[in-house]
Scaffold this motif. Structure first.
Motif, PDB file in Angstrom:
ATOM      1  N   ALA A 254       0.833  -1.205   0.000  1.00  0.00           N
ATOM      2  CA  ALA A 254       0.000   0.000   0.000  1.00  0.00           C
ATOM      3  C   ALA A 254       0.870   1.257   0.000  1.00  0.00           C
ATOM      4  CB  ALA A 254      -0.930  -0.007   1.205  1.00  0.00           C
ATOM      5  N   ASP A 255       1.935   1.244   0.812  1.00  0.00           N
ATOM      6  CA  ASP A 255       2.831   2.406   0.874  1.00  0.00           C
ATOM      7  C   ASP A 255       3.511   2.641  -0.474  1.00  0.00           C
ATOM      8  OD1 ASP A 255       2.161   2.727   3.526  1.00  0.00           O
ATOM      9  OD2 ASP A 255       3.942   1.700   4.291  1.00  0.00           O
ATOM     10  N   ARG A 256       3.961   1.566  -1.099  1.00  0.00           N
ATOM     11  CA  ARG A 256       4.653   1.700  -2.385  1.00  0.00           C
ATOM     12  C   ARG A 256       3.700   2.152  -3.485  1.00  0.00           C
ATOM     13  NH1 ARG A 256       8.832  -3.527  -2.724  1.00  0.00           N
ATOM     14  NH2 ARG A 256       9.857  -3.140  -0.701  1.00  0.00           N
ATOM     15  N   THR A 257       2.462   1.644  -3.441  1.00  0.00           N
ATOM     16  CA  THR A 257       1.466   2.059  -4.437  1.00  0.00           C
ATOM     17  C   THR A 257       1.174   3.549  -4.308  1.00  0.00           C
ATOM     18  OG1 THR A 257       0.456  -0.153  -4.369  1.00  0.00           O
ATOM     19  CG2 THR A 257      -0.844   1.616  -5.340  1.00  0.00           C
TER      20      THR A 257
ATOM     21  N   ALA B 175       0.858  -6.185 -12.210  1.00  0.00           N
ATOM     22  CA  ALA B 175      -0.599  -6.036 -12.210  1.00  0.00           C
ATOM     23  C   ALA B 175      -1.032  -4.858 -11.350  1.00  0.00           C
ATOM     24  CB  ALA B 175      -1.250  -7.318 -11.698  1.00  0.00           C
ATOM     25  N   VAL B 176      -0.356  -4.657 -10.216  1.00  0.00           N
ATOM     26  CA  VAL B 176      -0.698  -3.553  -9.322  1.00  0.00           C
ATOM     27  C   VAL B 176      -0.318  -2.215  -9.950  1.00  0.00           C
ATOM     28  CG1 VAL B 176      -0.211  -2.506  -7.078  1.00  0.00           C
ATOM     29  CG2 VAL B 176      -0.528  -4.976  -7.251  1.00  0.00           C
ATOM     30  N   LEU B 177       0.863  -2.158 -10.584  1.00  0.00           N
ATOM     31  CA  LEU B 177       1.291  -0.919 -11.221  1.00  0.00           C
ATOM     32  C   LEU B 177       0.369  -0.534 -12.374  1.00  0.00           C
ATOM     33  CD1 LEU B 177       5.182  -1.325 -11.276  1.00  0.00           C
ATOM     34  CD2 LEU B 177       3.878   0.444 -10.080  1.00  0.00           C
ATOM     35  N   ALA B 178       0.015  -1.520 -13.194  1.00  0.00           N
ATOM     36  CA  ALA B 178      -0.867  -1.248 -14.337  1.00  0.00           C
ATOM     37  C   ALA B 178      -2.222  -0.717 -13.873  1.00  0.00           C
ATOM     38  CB  ALA B 178      -1.040  -2.509 -15.172  1.00  0.00           C
ATOM     39  N   GLN B 179      -2.779  -1.338 -12.813  1.00  0.00           N
ATOM     40  CA  GLN B 179      -4.072  -0.893 -12.306  1.00  0.00           C
ATOM     41  C   GLN B 179      -3.950   0.460 -11.614  1.00  0.00           C
ATOM     42  OE1 GLN B 179      -6.898  -2.564 -12.989  1.00  0.00           O
ATOM     43  NE2 GLN B 179      -8.002  -0.828 -12.122  1.00  0.00           N
TER      44      GLN B 179
ATOM     45  N   ARG C  23      -2.639  15.078  -4.978  1.00  0.00           N
ATOM     46  CA  ARG C  23      -1.761  14.248  -4.158  1.00  0.00           C
ATOM     47  C   ARG C  23      -2.597  13.196  -3.452  1.00  0.00           C
ATOM     48  NH1 ARG C  23       0.297  13.291   0.783  1.00  0.00           N
ATOM     49  NH2 ARG C  23       2.538  12.792   0.914  1.00  0.00           N
ATOM     50  N   PHE C  24      -2.125  11.962  -3.456  1.00  0.00           N
ATOM     51  CA  PHE C  24      -2.859  10.862  -2.830  1.00  0.00           C
ATOM     52  C   PHE C  24      -2.404  10.682  -1.385  1.00  0.00           C
ATOM     53  CE2 PHE C  24      -3.437   9.791  -7.270  1.00  0.00           C
ATOM     54  CZ  PHE C  24      -4.733   9.306  -7.302  1.00  0.00           C
ATOM     55  N   LYS C  25      -3.381  10.734  -0.478  1.00  0.00           N
ATOM     56  CA  LYS C  25      -3.084  10.384   0.902  1.00  0.00           C
ATOM     57  C   LYS C  25      -2.909   8.878   1.014  1.00  0.00           C
ATOM     58  CE  LYS C  25      -4.845  10.896   5.622  1.00  0.00           C
ATOM     59  NZ  LYS C  25      -5.966  11.403   6.462  1.00  0.00           N
ATOM     60  N   ARG C  26      -3.694   8.144   0.239  1.00  0.00           N
ATOM     61  CA  ARG C  26      -3.575   6.686   0.195  1.00  0.00           C
ATOM     62  C   ARG C  26      -4.184   6.162  -1.090  1.00  0.00           C
ATOM     63  NH1 ARG C  26      -0.182   3.709   2.070  1.00  0.00           N
ATOM     64  NH2 ARG C  26      -0.526   4.347   4.245  1.00  0.00           N
ATOM     65  N   LEU C  27      -3.439   5.365  -1.824  1.00  0.00           N
ATOM     66  CA  LEU C  27      -3.959   4.630  -2.973  1.00  0.00           C
ATOM     67  C   LEU C  27      -3.703   3.153  -2.704  1.00  0.00           C
ATOM     68  CD1 LEU C  27      -5.304   4.833  -5.763  1.00  0.00           C
ATOM     69  CD2 LEU C  27      -3.003   4.741  -6.776  1.00  0.00           C
ATOM     70  N   TRP C  28      -4.763   2.412  -2.479  1.00  0.00           N
ATOM     71  CA  TRP C  28      -4.639   1.008  -2.102  1.00  0.00           C
ATOM     72  C   TRP C  28      -4.323   0.137  -3.320  1.00  0.00           C
ATOM     73  CZ3 TRP C  28      -4.240   0.440   2.902  1.00  0.00           C
ATOM     74  CH2 TRP C  28      -4.891   1.310   3.760  1.00  0.00           C
ATOM     75  N   PRO C  29      -3.573  -0.948  -3.114  1.00  0.00           N
ATOM     76  CA  PRO C  29      -3.296  -1.874  -4.221  1.00  0.00           C
ATOM     77  C   PRO C  29      -4.606  -2.411  -4.814  1.00  0.00           C
ATOM     78  CG  PRO C  29      -1.920  -2.384  -2.319  1.00  0.00           C
ATOM     79  CD  PRO C  29      -2.924  -1.374  -1.863  1.00  0.00           C
ATOM     80  N   ASN C  30      -4.666  -2.450  -6.129  1.00  0.00           N
ATOM     81  CA  ASN C  30      -5.885  -2.839  -6.825  1.00  0.00           C
ATOM     82  C   ASN C  30      -5.539  -3.889  -7.880  1.00  0.00           C
ATOM     83  OD1 ASN C  30      -8.565  -2.830  -7.496  1.00  0.00           O
ATOM     84  ND2 ASN C  30      -8.589  -0.782  -8.383  1.00  0.00           N
ATOM     85  N   PHE C  31      -6.447  -4.852  -8.063  1.00  0.00           N
ATOM     86  CA  PHE C  31      -6.216  -5.944  -9.012  1.00  0.00           C
ATOM     87  C   PHE C  31      -7.406  -6.032  -9.961  1.00  0.00           C
ATOM     88  CE2 PHE C  31      -4.771  -6.954  -4.719  1.00  0.00           C
ATOM     89  CZ  PHE C  31      -3.403  -7.086  -4.899  1.00  0.00           C
ATOM     90  N   ASN C  32      -7.135  -6.302 -11.226  1.00  0.00           N
ATOM     91  CA  ASN C  32      -8.254  -6.479 -12.154  1.00  0.00           C
ATOM     92  C   ASN C  32      -8.732  -7.925 -12.139  1.00  0.00           C
ATOM     93  OD1 ASN C  32      -6.528  -8.015 -13.805  1.00  0.00           O
ATOM     94  ND2 ASN C  32      -6.001  -6.257 -15.092  1.00  0.00           N
TER      95      ASN C  32
END
Length: 360
Positions: free
Chosen positions: A26-29, A61-65, A78-87
Motif C-alpha cells: 500500500a505504501d509503495r502504491t 498487475a498492481v502498477l498497471a491498475q 496528491r494521494f493520501k492513500r492509494l490502495w493496491p488494486n487488481f483487475n
C-alpha cells in the motif's frame, strides 16, 4: 441494466508478516501514485514496464491498475492513500469444501513475494454473490486490498444484470430515526421498525466497553466490537430486505431517502446542524442501513433518489403548512388543516414527495 455492488470481505487472520507485506504494498502504491503526479504529463508512464522506473518493486498487475486508478481521479493533486488494486485477470476467488461439508473461501492475488492464496471470511449474504461469480452468472470487477483498523479486507466489485420493466411510477419515502428506527410509507401503506431493541443493545455494549476500558482489557474490547458489528449488520440486512420486499409488494418504482452524506453520525448532532429534525442518527449503524437499502433496491430494479432533508419534519404532508418547530410527541397535528398523522409517517410522506427538492 447493469448494477455494480462492492463486497467488503475480511481476510481471515493474516500473519503479522503478511500484514506488514500488505502495508508495504500500500505504501509503495501510494508513493508511486504521487511520483506519477509530479511528472509532466508527457513523461508519465503508460505501462507497468515504464512505471517500474518510478516505483519501488511492485507486481506489474498492481502498477498497471494503479495507472488506471490515477487517471480516473483527474482532480487529485496528491494521494493520501492509494490502495493496491487488481483487475479480474489477476484476482481470483476460490471455493473448497471442508471435511464437514462447509465452504472454505480463498482469494488469490499477486504480492511482493509471489502470488498467494489467503482464506477469507465470507458472510452468508456474500456467499450468494460469490457463488454467482464462480458460476459465471455475474461479472467480476476490480478487487482492492484495504486496511481498516487492524484488519485487512478485499473490496471486490461485481457487476450484475438487473431486469427492469416499465411500471407506473410510485414513490416510497423512508424516514430514519431513534424511537422508530425506520418508517416507510407509500400511498397510505406503512412499514415500521422500532428502534428500541437496537438502542437497548447499543447501551448494553456501551456499558460493557466502559467496564473493559476501565479494566484495560484491550483484546476483549476488540472482540466485543466485532460482536456488536456482526449483530448490527445482521439486523440491518434483515430490515433492508423487509423494506425491499414491502416496496415490491406495493409496486414501488422509486425509493426516496434523505440525503445524509454530510451528516456526522454522532449523538452530538441532536442539536445544531440537525435541530430542525428533532432526532439524531448517531452511529455508523444508520449509515450502513441506508447503504444496504440503496444497493438492494438497485438489485430489485427499484430506483433510489436522495432528497434534501430540510423541513421534512416541520411540514404537513397533507396541506403543506410549515410549522415553526417540530411537534412534541409521536403525533403530528397540523395547525392549519387539523390533520393528525404519526410524526414519522408524516416525515416519510414528505420525503416521498421530495418537498425540499432532490439532492444535487
Amino acid at each position: 441494466m447493469e448494477q455494480t455492488i462492492t463486497l467488503k470481505i475480511k481476510l481471515y487472520q493474516p500473519t503479522q508478516a503478511k500484514k506488514q507485506m500488505y502495508q508495504e504494498m500500500a505504501d509503495r502504491t501510494t508513493e508511486f501514485a504521487n511520483n506519477y503526479l509530479k511528472l509532466d504529463k508527457k513523461d508519465r508512464p503508460k505501462t507497468s514496464k515504464e512505471a517500474k522506473e518510478y516505483s519501488k518493486p511492485l507486481p506489474s498487475a498492481v502498477l498497471a491498475q494503479a495507472i488506471r486508478d490515477i487517471k480516473s481521479k483527474k482532480k487529485v493533486k496528491r494521494f493520501k492513500r492509494l490502495w493496491p488494486n487488481f483487475n479480474n485477470q489477476n484476482f481470483k476467488v476460490e471455493k473448497e469444501v471442508s471435511k464437514d461439508g462447509g465452504a472454505v473461501w480463498k482469494a488469490s492475488f499477486p504480492t511482493l513475494e509471489r502470488r498467494v492464496g489467503v482464506p477469507i471470511v465470507a458472510q452468508s449474504y456474500q456467499e450468494k454473490y460469490l457463488n454467482l461469480l464462480l458460476s459465471g452468472e455475474v461479472k467480476q470487477g476490480s478487487a482492492r486490498l484495504i486496511r481498516c483498523g487492524k484488519d485487512w479486507y478485499i473490496h471486490l466489485s461485481i457487476v450484475l444484470t438487473v431486469e427492469q420493466t416499465k411500471r407506473t411510477e410510485k414513490n416510497m419515502g423512508i424516514d430514519l430515526g431513534l424511537i422508530d428506527l425506520l418508517v416507510a410509507s407509500v400511498n397510505g401503506q406503512t412499514l415500521f421498525f422500532s428502534g428500541g431493541e437496537l438502542a437497548y443493545i447499543r447501551r448494553h455494549y456501551a456499558e460493557l466497553r466502559r467496564k473493559l476500558q476501565k479494566a484495560g482489557a484491550h483484546k476483549a474490547l476488540v472482540k466485543l466490537g466485532d460482536k456488536e458489528h456482526r449483530w448490527v449488520t445482521d439486523i440491518n440486512h434483515k430490515i433492508s430486505h423487509a423494506v425491499i420486499e414491502f416496496a415490491k409488494l406495493h409496486g414501488v418504482t422509486k425509493i426516496r431517502l434523505e440525503d445524509l452524506t454530510g451528516v456526522r453520525w454522532t449523538k452530538s448532532q441532536r442539536k445544531g446542524q440537525r435541530k430542525d429534525r428533532g432526532r439524531s442518527l448517531h452511529s455508523w449503524a444508520y449509515y450502513q442501513l441506508w447503504q444496504f437499502i440503496e444497493y438492494k433496491a438497485a438489485l430489485a430494479g427499484i430506483q433510489v433518489e436522495l432528497v434534501n432533508p430540510d423541513l421534512t419534519s416541520l411540514t404537513c404532508s397533507r396541506c403543506g403548512h410549515v410549522h415553526k418547530s417540530r411537534p412534541k410527541g409521536r403525533w403530528f397535528t397540523c395547525k392549519r388543516c387539523k390533520k393528525i398523522k404519526h410524526i414519522d409517517v408524516n416525515g416519510a410522506d414528505n420525503i416521498a414527495q421530495a418537498i425540499s427538492g432532490l439532492a444535487g
